[in-house]
Write a protein that holds these residues in place. Structure first.
Motif, short mmCIF file in Angstrom:
data_model
loop_
_atom_site.label_atom_id
_atom_site.label_comp_id
_atom_site.label_asym_id
_atom_site.label_seq_id
_atom_site.Cartn_x
_atom_site.Cartn_y
_atom_site.Cartn_z
N HIS A 193 -17.19 54.21 91.29
CA HIS A 193 -16.66 53.97 89.95
C HIS A 193 -15.85 55.16 89.45
N VAL A 194 -16.29 56.36 89.79
CA VAL A 194 -15.52 57.55 89.43
C VAL A 194 -14.15 57.53 90.11
N ILE A 195 -14.13 57.12 91.38
CA ILE A 195 -12.86 57.01 92.10
C ILE A 195 -11.95 56.00 91.43
N LEU A 196 -12.48 54.83 91.10
CA LEU A 196 -11.67 53.80 90.45
C LEU A 196 -11.18 54.27 89.08
N GLY A 197 -12.05 54.93 88.33
CA GLY A 197 -11.65 55.42 87.02
C GLY A 197 -10.58 56.48 87.09
N GLU A 233 -13.51 53.80 102.33
CA GLU A 233 -12.96 53.92 103.68
C GLU A 233 -13.42 52.77 104.58
N MET A 234 -14.46 52.05 104.15
CA MET A 234 -15.00 50.96 104.97
C MET A 234 -14.73 49.58 104.39
N VAL A 235 -14.80 49.46 103.07
CA VAL A 235 -14.65 48.15 102.43
C VAL A 235 -13.76 48.26 101.20
N SER A 236 -13.21 47.12 100.78
CA SER A 236 -12.31 47.12 99.63
C SER A 236 -13.05 47.13 98.30
N SER A 237 -14.29 46.65 98.29
CA SER A 237 -15.08 46.61 97.05
C SER A 237 -16.43 47.29 97.28
N PRO A 238 -16.43 48.60 97.51
CA PRO A 238 -17.70 49.29 97.79
C PRO A 238 -18.64 49.32 96.59
N ASP A 270 -0.89 50.60 83.85
CA ASP A 270 -0.55 49.29 84.36
C ASP A 270 -0.17 49.32 85.83
N ASP A 271 -0.38 50.45 86.50
CA ASP A 271 -0.08 50.58 87.91
C ASP A 271 -1.38 50.54 88.72
N TYR A 272 -1.27 50.04 89.93
CA TYR A 272 -2.42 50.01 90.83
C TYR A 272 -2.06 50.76 92.10
N VAL A 273 -3.00 51.53 92.60
CA VAL A 273 -2.82 52.26 93.85
C VAL A 273 -4.01 51.98 94.74
N ILE A 274 -3.87 52.30 96.02
CA ILE A 274 -4.96 52.09 96.97
C ILE A 274 -6.03 53.16 96.79
N PRO A 275 -7.27 52.78 96.55
CA PRO A 275 -8.33 53.78 96.41
C PRO A 275 -8.80 54.30 97.78
N TYR A 276 -9.14 55.57 97.82
CA TYR A 276 -9.67 56.19 99.03
C TYR A 276 -10.90 57.02 98.67
#
Length: 314
Positions: free
Chosen positions: A220-224, A245-250, A234-240
């Motif tokens: 959640h900290v990464i997403l925030g 690193e393993m799943v899209s919705s960890p 309003d922009d979206y980027v790929i989270p890492y």
């Protein structure tokens, strides 16, 4: 005639699970049903309706997540207080076995309290919801249902008794056994009993819960942090990072682990808690699959090795 919470909660959870499991089945004849259901459960980045869209009037801002986390904290705290009061009164009576089971409900409610308090904190201080991010009103109402049913599922066997004991201030409880006990003895036993009577299932469940809790916090900290700056709202980027690193919705995967921890802590004998876990798995698997498809459409360079929600599997 007293209402059986077993049946009420069980039927409500089954009603929520059934259509989602049906939509998850990989049969072409169910594609229409899948798309129909998707119209009601989309939220956030996978739902970006324009004001002119027919479905726009049935949506609310995603920041309204705050409402059912507020409910979750108030409701879980209330259940924790009355169940703890009931368990304490039972500990002063002769009902040792029942007392132990009620203390188990107290233990699970403490874990739930840790979860909902963190989610409330994250909603206020961690997430930066996009102004355009919305959710269907069905999702909004579903959140109220879930955060009412989930804490109640952890203490449903003793809810009415605990409510009566709280209302009567415990006067109906038989405390004659402890009439000669000193206030100090009662005070210390009140706090020690839930700990000394924990078994291996509870310790293992707490460990699993904590594992999921910590990783969900990190994700959640990464997403925030992806929208830390206002101009990027309003922009979206790929989270890492972390389980991204393993799943899209960890964070969804971590949520499954959290509720698995509660199931293990319960000892696995309560069918209602099994249904609660199935409800969590069905909803999050469905949402994760749609999130995965959105990422793959949105980003040409999206890591193809990432699964939707279960590492290496799905």
């Amino acid at each position: 005639m007293e209402i059986s919470l077993d049946w009420v909660l069980g039927l409500a959870l089954v009603a929520g699970i059934s259509p989602i499991f049906l939509a998850l089945l990989p049969f072409s004849c169910l594609n229409s049903f899948h798309h129909f259901l998707l119209e009601f459960v989309m939220r956030g980045k996978i739902m970006q309706p324009s004001p002119s869209s027919p479905t726009h009037k049935f949506t609310v801002p995603q920041r309204f997540f705050l409402h059912f986390y507020l409910l979750a904290v108030v409701w879980t705290t209330f259940l924790l207080i009355i169940t703890c009061h009931y368990a304490h009164n039972l500990a002063l009576s002769t009902a040792d076995l029942i007392s132990h089971k009620v203390w188990l409900s107290v233990f699970m409610l403490l874990l739930m309290e840790a979860q909902v308090l963190r989610r409330l904190y994250e909603t206020v201080y961690v997430f930066n919801y996009s102004p355009s991010a919305r959710m269907h009103v069905v999702v909004y109402l579903g959140g109220f249902f879930f955060y009412t049913a989930a804490p109640l599922s952890l203490c449903h066997l003793y809810f009415f008794e605990a409510l009566r004991a709280a209302g009567n201030r415990g006067t109906e409880m038989n405390i004659s056994k402890n009439e000669e006990a000193s206030p100090v003895d009662i005070y210390w036993w009140y706090y020690i009993e839930p700990i000394v009577k924990l078994g291996w299932f509870q310790l293992a469940g707490a460990a699993i819960f904590s594992w999921g809790w910590v990783h969900q916090r990190r994700c959640h900290v990464i997403l925030g942090s992806l929208r830390k700056h206002r101009k990027q709202m309003d922009d979206y980027v790929i989270p890492y990072g972390d389980w991204f690193e393993m799943v899209s919705s960890p964070h969804y995967f971590a949520e499954m682990i959290i509720y698995l921890g509660l199931l293990v802590a319960s000892g696995g004998t309560d069918f209602t808690i099994w249904l609660l876990n199935l409800f969590v798995v069905a909803n999050l698997a469905f949402a994760a699959a749609e999130t995965q498809r959105w990422y793959l459409r949105k980003f040409e360079n999206y890591p193809r090795t990432r699964r939707a929600i279960l590492p290496f599997l799905y």
